[in-house]
Design an enzyme around this catalytic site. Structure first.
Site, PDB file in Angstrom:
ATOM      1  N   GLU A   9       0.802  -1.227   0.000  1.00 39.60           N
ATOM      2  CA  GLU A   9       0.000   0.000   0.000  1.00 39.60           C
ATOM      3  C   GLU A   9       0.829   1.270   0.000  1.00 39.60           C
ATOM      4  OE1 GLU A   9      -3.419   0.412   2.558  1.00 39.60           O
ATOM      5  OE2 GLU A   9      -3.617  -1.750   2.706  1.00 39.60           O
ATOM      6  N   ASP A  82      -2.389  -4.309   3.194  1.00 38.37           N
ATOM      7  CA  ASP A  82      -2.550  -4.630   4.610  1.00 38.37           C
ATOM      8  C   ASP A  82      -3.476  -5.839   4.806  1.00 38.37           C
ATOM      9  OD1 ASP A  82      -0.905  -2.565   5.234  1.00 38.37           O
ATOM     10  OD2 ASP A  82      -2.466  -1.202   5.928  1.00 38.37           O
ATOM     11  N   ASP A  84      -6.227  -6.845   6.163  1.00 43.77           N
ATOM     12  CA  ASP A  84      -7.558  -6.633   6.719  1.00 43.77           C
ATOM     13  C   ASP A  84      -8.536  -6.455   5.562  1.00 43.77           C
ATOM     14  OD1 ASP A  84      -7.018  -4.093   5.739  1.00 43.77           O
ATOM     15  OD2 ASP A  84      -6.796  -3.166   7.705  1.00 43.77           O
ATOM     16  N   GLU A  86     -10.004  -3.792   4.211  1.00 43.99           N
ATOM     17  CA  GLU A  86      -9.645  -2.751   3.256  1.00 43.99           C
ATOM     18  C   GLU A  86      -8.473  -3.203   2.392  1.00 43.99           C
ATOM     19  OE1 GLU A  86     -11.335   0.097   2.656  1.00 43.99           O
ATOM     20  OE2 GLU A  86     -12.783  -0.698   4.100  1.00 43.99           O
ATOM     21  N   TYR A 318       1.222  -5.532  13.079  1.00 44.04           N
ATOM     22  CA  TYR A 318       0.099  -4.832  12.452  1.00 44.04           C
ATOM     23  C   TYR A 318      -0.783  -4.196  13.517  1.00 44.04           C
ATOM     24  CZ  TYR A 318      -3.574  -3.859   9.084  1.00 44.04           C
ATOM     25  OH  TYR A 318      -4.489  -3.212   8.284  1.00 44.04           O
ATOM     26  N   ARG A 320      -3.914  -2.790  13.386  1.00 47.19           N
ATOM     27  CA  ARG A 320      -5.387  -2.853  13.392  1.00 47.19           C
ATOM     28  C   ARG A 320      -5.787  -4.264  13.784  1.00 47.19           C
ATOM     29  NH1 ARG A 320      -4.219   0.125   8.624  1.00 47.19           N
ATOM     30  NH2 ARG A 320      -4.688   2.356   8.909  1.00 47.19           N
ATOM     31  N   HIS A 364      -5.085 -11.202  13.668  1.00 47.24           N
ATOM     32  CA  HIS A 364      -3.701 -10.766  13.835  1.00 47.24           C
ATOM     33  C   HIS A 364      -3.313 -10.877  15.299  1.00 47.24           C
ATOM     34  CE1 HIS A 364      -4.635  -9.018   9.962  1.00 47.24           C
ATOM     35  NE2 HIS A 364      -5.565  -8.281  10.529  1.00 47.24           N
TER      36      HIS A 364
END
Length: 828
Positions: A9, A82, A84, A86, A318, A320, A364
């Site tokens: 990203e 990432d 997740d 998104e 990570y 989130r 995670h």
């Protein structure tokens, strides 16, 4: 040799990964989402399975072109956004755009940006998770449908724009706003209860003296009102001065002795490692960071920071996550560090493990440092100030979570007082016997509960348990006589129960998490959007709903109850989790929510008069001064106003509380046209600024504006005035010279609020406010002076409220620092 293309990203992450993999890999950054629903129009085909119409974002077309070029030259493509929802959506859209390259594509996930973490991710490739993408797509489409359909309702019932922003109503943001509005409603409706606590300062055979509080009088237990506990009929409460005076009078002549002494050891268990919400809460309370700022800094720490010879290194896992899970290797590393740094007694017999919430996705690990070799102090010189603060928080919490419990010696003493009546008093205290995990987080954490600690308390000691301060009680024995120490003697004071506290960003995140609203990846975005829409204002870090925010919420509660219903919003999150796990169909989920919602929208838009919950026009005795027609009182986002009933023939409106005309600024004229300057207040804030009297809303004669001077001459150029810069645009303010944009280009800057008070030591024209809220001081910034004094409420300085020590004045471009002479010569 074959060449692989890896797409992540961010450029920072790409740089770090490129270092680990070498020339056989090309690492590119998508720079976030490359495709999305266009901003204009619905862009969702409601009649054909809610099919979305995606387009490549205008500012990402060059990025897509570069990715297509690299894809043609590569033998295999790894999609590594990432890990997740998104990130999965970004990977899906990249795969869609690169499908014409006809190269093998694999999804890989990097949970930490270290050499080991990257190699582990590349060793376990898989397909793009269609279910996870569907969950993200369902959320995106629901947000577009509800926002697009609901905004026109707000335009019709309230107004179209406020302060240049179109009114909107996000799905999750509306529930978050309701939390803030509901709390404000509670505060307004709160009925304070009067009570008079009674205490006595006592001394036994051994020092020190101590204070005991009345708990029973004449066989009746004293009830102390709280916000949650409203006294019932028959409860004994000292609710007025006369009742309290009668008890204190008896206690002044009473004989005191110790009735019982209870001693027990209390444990304060180590808190779990950070998850997204607890990191945001602690960053808010301990270092004054907003949720969005915390996540921006954590993102940089995750993607990689250049730490010298090693080059870029991902410092944390990570960020989130809603899981407290930790790898065995990381736990062993922490335990080894604790033994070496603190000693064997600080390492528990078995590693500490923590329960994860039942509704957690557990995708995670918890947020932790990637290596125990990278101590915050060792790499401080490579980190920005905010990076160091957040990294230190994460480091300290991870170390603390694997340390022994803190131990307290707790003592509770019951005291009998015999006067005309018999009374019972109680004194409690707890003293830290063994710091345990507190040693890793510092003495400041001993007085307050840290974020996440509530999940492990389970009957164990809380900090300052029962409201008692950490204090030492003297050695006392049952039956021991006590004497009153006067002064202060027997004390009583009037008190009132307090309403619930307003939310701050940290406590709002906690409330969202408890209610199941949002997910770790969305908390910061939810809070940021609520603050950016003119629905909420920050006052001393507290979130206060504006008139617009309150009215909007009450209207939605009455007409669209599901949109702001906590349980319904939380259920959607669970349904999206079910879509991600493959247990639910995303189209059916969207259909079940959208269709009943659309019916209410149609009914609301077709109704001529506003229904219950929306503001309505009220008749008034005012007559239009332009056409003589009656006027009605109407709602306005900033203030109500009177409108002519002859509209649209007559468009006369009059503010209910018209603002007084702006004052003329007497010190100077407009530099552009020589007209008078006026002192105005920026709409929606208390920020004052100067505006030329020639300004008009339409066809202004002069458009000059300037920040409001604060009456201090610039100590560098001696020509300009010190002004506040940046606050009106949402940035952290600083104070600079008014000549910064003139031919002089004076670069004087202060990052602490100046106070117009001469330094008594060096005669400098001003002091600055420093020390934050914990130790507010006024200090002189003149080089070599060193004057400092405590800040009192009477000083009335304009603080920035972030609790940080800011640097001394900066002079860029090779200019020298302010000299003692220069600061002294500056006129006030």
């Amino acid at each position: 040799m074959s060449k692989a293309l890896i797409i992540v990203e961010s450029p920072a992450k790409a740089k770090t990964i490129q270092k680990y993999l070498g020339k056989d890999y090309e690492v590119l950054a998508s720079k976030g989402h490359i495709r999305d629903l266009p901003k204009s129009g619905l862009q969702v085909d409601v009649e054909h399975g809610y099919a979305p119409h995606y387009e490549v974002l205008e500012d990402h077309k060059s990025v897509v072109t570069e990715m297509r070029r690299a894809a043609k030259e590569a033998d295999v493509i790894f999609l590594a956004p990432d890990p997740d929802r998104e990130g999965e959506a970004i990977a899906w859209h990249i795969a869609h755009e690169l499908r014409s390259a006809k190269k093998p594509m694999h999804r890989v996930e990097f949970h930490e940006i270290t050499k080991k973490g990257v190699q582990l991710g590349l060793s376990t490739p898989h397909e793009v998770n269609q279910n996870r993408f569907n969950a993200q797509q369902a959320r995106r489409i629901l947000d577009r449908l509800i926002g697009y359909e609901l905004s026109p309702v707000l335009w019709k019932r309230l107004c179209r724009q406020v302060n240049g922003h179109y009114l909107s109503a996000g799905r999750v943001q509306s529930s978050a706003l309701r939390l803030i509005v509901d709390r404000e409603d509670e505060i307004i409706a709160f009925n304070p209860q009067e009570y008079w606590p009674v205490g006595v300062e006592l001394l036994g055979k051994n020092r020190p003296s101590f204070r005991a509080s009345l708990i029973e009088s004449d066989g009746r237990k004293l009830v102390t009102p709280t916000r949650e506990r409203v006294p019932k009929a028959g409860d004994y409460v000292l609710s007025n001065e006369a009742d309290a005076a009668a008890v204190t009078a008896d206690l002044k002549t009473a004989r005191f002795k110790v009735a019982t002494v209870e001693r027990k050891e209390r444990r304060r268990r180590a808190p779990p490692p950070y998850i997204t919400s607890s990191l945001q809460r602690d960053a808010s309370s301990r270092i004054g960071f907003s949720a969005s700022r915390t996540m921006q800094v954590a993102q940089r720490l995750y993607e990689g920071i250049d730490v010298g010879a090693e080059g870029p290194v991902g410092l944390i896992t990570y960020m989130r996550t809603d899981s407290t899970r930790m790898s065995a290797e990381a736990v062993d590393g922490a335990r080894t560090y604790i033994e070496q740094r603190f000693g064997k007694e600080f390492v528990p017999e078995k590693p500490n493990f923590f329960k994860t919430r039942s509704n957690a996705q557990d995708a995670h690990e918890a947020i932790r440092p990637t290596s125990m070799e990278l101590h915050p102090d060792a790499i401080k010189k490579f980190l920005k100030s905010d990076e160091f603060k957040v990294y230190r928080l994460i480091w300290e919490r991870f170390v603390a979570c694997q340390m022994s419990d803190a131990l307290y010696d707790g003592t509770t003493v019951t005291i009998e007082a015999q006067g005309a009546k018999k009374h019972l008093l109680r004194a409690s205290g707890q003293v830290l016997k063994f710091a345990g995990w507190l040693e890793a987080q510092g003495a400041s954490e001993r007085a307050e509960e840290v974020a996440g600690e509530e999940s492990v308390r389970d009957g164990a000691a809380a900090p300052s348990e029962g409201g008692d301060e950490e204090k030492t009680l003297p050695m006392l024995a049952e039956g021991e006589g006590l004497s009153v120490i006067d002064p202060p003697g027997v004390l009583t004071e009037q008190k009132f129960t307090q309403p619930p506290a307003r939310y701050n960003e940290g406590s709002l995140v906690k409330a969202l998490e408890d209610l199941g609203i949002g997910r770790p990846s969305t908390y910061a975005e939810i809070v940021s959007k609520v603050l950016s829409r003119d629905y909420v204002q920050k006052q001393d870090k507290q979130l206060v709903p504006t008139k617009l925010g309150t009215t909007k919420t009450h209207g939605l509660q009455a007409r669209f109850p599901t949109v702001v219903d906590y349980e319904f919003t939380a259920k959607i999150e669970k349904d999206l989790d079910a879509v991600e796990s493959g247990e639910a169909d995303w189209v059916k989920l969207v259909d079940a929510i959208y269709k009943p919602f659309k019916e209410i929208v149609v009914a609301e838009m077709s109704a001529k008069e506003p229904g219950e919950g929306w503001p309505r026009a009220e008749p008034s005795d005012r007559i239009c001064d332009k056409c003589g027609s009656p006027m009605v009182k109407r709602w306005g986002p900033n203030s109500n106003f009177f409108a002519c009933t002859a509209y649209p023939k007559c468009k006369n409106i009059v503010d209910e509380n018209p603002a007084p005309p702006p004052e003329v600024y007497a010190d100077r004229k407009c530099p552009k046209c020589s007209r008078d300057l006026l002192v105005k207040t920026r709409r929606g804030t208390d920020e004052k600024f100067l505006s030329c009297s020639g300004w008009r809303k339409k066809e202004p004669l002069c458009d000059y504006t300037a920040p409001m001077p604060i009456g201090i001459r610039c100590p560098k150029c001696h020509d300009g005035e010190v002004i506040k810069v940046g606050a009106a645009k949402g940035r952290r303010p600083f104070w600079g010279c008014s000549n910064y944009a003139t031919d002089l280009k004076c670069d004087f800057r202060l990052f602490q609020p100046p106070v117009k008070e001469a330094c008594p030591q060096c005669n400098a024209a001003f002091l600055v406010q420093a020390g934050g809220k914990t130790r507010p001081v006024l200090k002189c910034v003149t080089e070599g002076c060193g004057f400092e004094r405590a800040l009192s409420a009477a000083d009335g300085a304009d603080g920035d409220g972030d609790g940080e020590e800011a640097p001394a004045p900066k002079f860029r471009g090779g200019a020298k620092k302010a000299s003692k002479k220069g600061a002294s010569e500056a006129s006030a």
